[in-house]
Motif scaffolding. Structure first.
Motif, PDB file in Angstrom:
ATOM      1  N   SER A 215      -0.548   9.838 103.860  1.00  0.00           N
ATOM      2  CA  SER A 215      -1.150  10.415 102.661  1.00  0.00           C
ATOM      3  C   SER A 215      -1.879   9.329 101.891  1.00  0.00           C
ATOM      4  O   SER A 215      -1.440   8.181 101.839  1.00  0.00           O
ATOM      5  CB  SER A 215      -0.097  11.085 101.771  1.00  0.00           C
ATOM      6  OG  SER A 215       0.792  10.134 101.228  1.00  0.00           O
ATOM      7  N   VAL A 216      -3.018   9.725 101.311  1.00  0.00           N
ATOM      8  CA  VAL A 216      -3.841   8.809 100.517  1.00  0.00           C
ATOM      9  C   VAL A 216      -4.185   9.531  99.218  1.00  0.00           C
ATOM     10  O   VAL A 216      -4.706  10.652  99.249  1.00  0.00           O
ATOM     11  CB  VAL A 216      -5.132   8.405 101.262  1.00  0.00           C
ATOM     12  CG1 VAL A 216      -5.928   7.397 100.443  1.00  0.00           C
ATOM     13  CG2 VAL A 216      -4.814   7.850 102.645  1.00  0.00           C
ATOM     14  N   THR A 217      -3.915   8.898  98.084  1.00  0.00           N
ATOM     15  CA  THR A 217      -4.138   9.515  96.785  1.00  0.00           C
ATOM     16  C   THR A 217      -4.878   8.549  95.875  1.00  0.00           C
ATOM     17  O   THR A 217      -4.501   7.378  95.794  1.00  0.00           O
ATOM     18  CB  THR A 217      -2.791   9.895  96.124  1.00  0.00           C
ATOM     19  OG1 THR A 217      -2.027  10.681  97.023  1.00  0.00           O
ATOM     20  CG2 THR A 217      -3.021  10.683  94.845  1.00  0.00           C
ATOM     21  N   PRO A 218      -5.935   9.019  95.176  1.00  0.00           N
ATOM     22  CA  PRO A 218      -6.567   8.151  94.174  1.00  0.00           C
ATOM     23  C   PRO A 218      -5.531   7.699  93.148  1.00  0.00           C
ATOM     24  O   PRO A 218      -4.665   8.470  92.739  1.00  0.00           O
ATOM     25  CB  PRO A 218      -7.624   9.055  93.534  1.00  0.00           C
ATOM     26  CG  PRO A 218      -7.876  10.132  94.532  1.00  0.00           C
ATOM     27  CD  PRO A 218      -6.577  10.337  95.257  1.00  0.00           C
ATOM     28  N   GLY A 219      -5.620   6.453  92.710  1.00  0.00           N
ATOM     29  CA  GLY A 219      -4.550   5.848  91.931  1.00  0.00           C
ATOM     30  C   GLY A 219      -4.526   6.133  90.456  1.00  0.00           C
ATOM     31  O   GLY A 219      -4.039   5.314  89.674  1.00  0.00           O
ATOM     32  N   GLY A 220      -5.065   7.273  90.008  1.00  0.00           N
ATOM     33  CA  GLY A 220      -4.933   7.655  88.611  1.00  0.00           C
ATOM     34  C   GLY A 220      -5.591   6.694  87.635  1.00  0.00           C
ATOM     35  O   GLY A 220      -5.008   6.334  86.614  1.00  0.00           O
ATOM     36  N   GLY A 221      -6.813   6.260  87.947  1.00  0.00           N
ATOM     37  CA  GLY A 221      -7.534   5.389  87.027  1.00  0.00           C
ATOM     38  C   GLY A 221      -7.333   3.910  87.279  1.00  0.00           C
ATOM     39  O   GLY A 221      -7.862   3.080  86.540  1.00  0.00           O
ATOM     40  N   THR A 222      -6.616   3.551  88.337  1.00  0.00           N
ATOM     41  CA  THR A 222      -6.373   2.136  88.633  1.00  0.00           C
ATOM     42  C   THR A 222      -7.475   1.528  89.486  1.00  0.00           C
ATOM     43  O   THR A 222      -7.540   0.302  89.631  1.00  0.00           O
ATOM     44  CB  THR A 222      -5.046   1.962  89.376  1.00  0.00           C
ATOM     45  OG1 THR A 222      -5.129   2.588  90.664  1.00  0.00           O
ATOM     46  CG2 THR A 222      -3.896   2.588  88.597  1.00  0.00           C
TER      47      THR A 222
END
Length: 287
Positions: A215-222
């Motif tokens: 799974s790959v998820t954008p880091g929430g603004g990081t």
């Protein structure tokens, strides 16, 4: 007649799937938005008209009334038009699969979501962009999970009349007449994959190690993606391999992946990069 500043002028694009599946929620959302702002309502008949409406929005703030696919379509269109950076998008979730909108913090009810459009604030979010110019808003999964696995709340559209006793009787009769496949075959899913996963050029797992899921998820603004690789466990459960980085490359012998509401592939290799603060979404203001 009331007048509104330019920032309160909305282009409300109502996805045709939302109109078919839940016309009442669409009507409620439209009424709330029209009562609070100068709203121009657009009723496209298909994806091409949907995209054209966004391209011709002028100074109006775009509001999508629809499900996760409609939200993804809107972000993809604005990305292709290279207008994401200057556009704050809003969404009122209506329709079938709504798990993505919920995970991003959008209220689920039409009234609450419409009020968030009117009273909320823009939040800049990271975006995954792949080497074919496709975008990912939420979590990318390999192998792809089914919509029911991804949205366990059961937000699938219910056919008209599904609650009527006569329809349940007919469905029960049909089920008794149709030969069912063996339970084991029905439950069978994709087997372990042999994939190479690289994050910022460093190998997290290579082809000799079978994996159950990635799974790959954008880091929430990081500005970095969160990557989780679950190796195939034999006996004791193997600990997941975790990594963070700006680019993620996955390669293997033809794999499929689910990005938000869309399954893609098979591909032999794909690279995703994180674009920090690439798009804006209007969300409720929290204390």
């Amino acid at each position: 007649m009331a007048t509104y500043p330019t920032s309160d002028q909305l282009l409300v694009v109502i996805d045709p799937v939302a109109r078919r599946t839940d016309g009442e929620s669409v009507r409620i959302a439209k009424d709330v938005l029209s009562a609070g702002a100068a709203a121009k309502v657009c009723l496209p008949d298909g994806p091409e008209e949907f995209t054209r409406a966004l391209a011709r929005r002028g100074s109006r703030r775009p509001v999508v009334v629809g499900d996760d696919r409609a939200l993804l379509r809107a972000v993809s269109a604005l990305h292709r038009q290279r207008e994401l950076a200057a556009c704050a998008l809003s969404v009122v979730p209506v329709g079938g699969t709504l798990s993505l909108a919920r995970s991003l913090g959008v209220p689920s009810g039409p009234v609450a979501a419409a009020r968030a459009v009117l009273e909320g604030a823009e939040r800049r979010l990271d975006l995954l962009v792949d080497d074919s110019d496709g975008v990912v808003l939420g979590t990318l999964r390999i192998p792809p999970v089914s919509p029911r696995q991804q949205d366990p709340a059961g937000s699938e559209a219910v056919p008209s009349g599904a609650g009527h006793p006569w329809l349940r009787t007919c469905q029960s009769l049909v089920r008794t007449l149709v030969t069912r496949p063996p339970r084991a075959a029905a439950a069978a899913g994709p087997g372990p994959s042999r994939l190479r996963v690289e994050v910022d050029g460093e190998t997290v797992v290579d082809l000799e190690q079978p994996v159950e899921a990635v799974s790959v998820t954008p880091g929430g603004g990081t500005g970095k993606a969160e990557v989780e690789v679950r190796p195939l466990s034999v006996g004791a459960e193997a600990s997941p391999l975790l990594a963070r980085g700006r680019t993620v490359t996955v390669s293997g012998a033809g794999f499929r992946y689910r990005a938000d509401a869309v399954v893609s592939g098979p591909v032999r290799t794909r690279t995703w990069r994180v674009v920090e603060g690439a798009w804006g979404l209007t969300l409720p203001v929290t204390g």
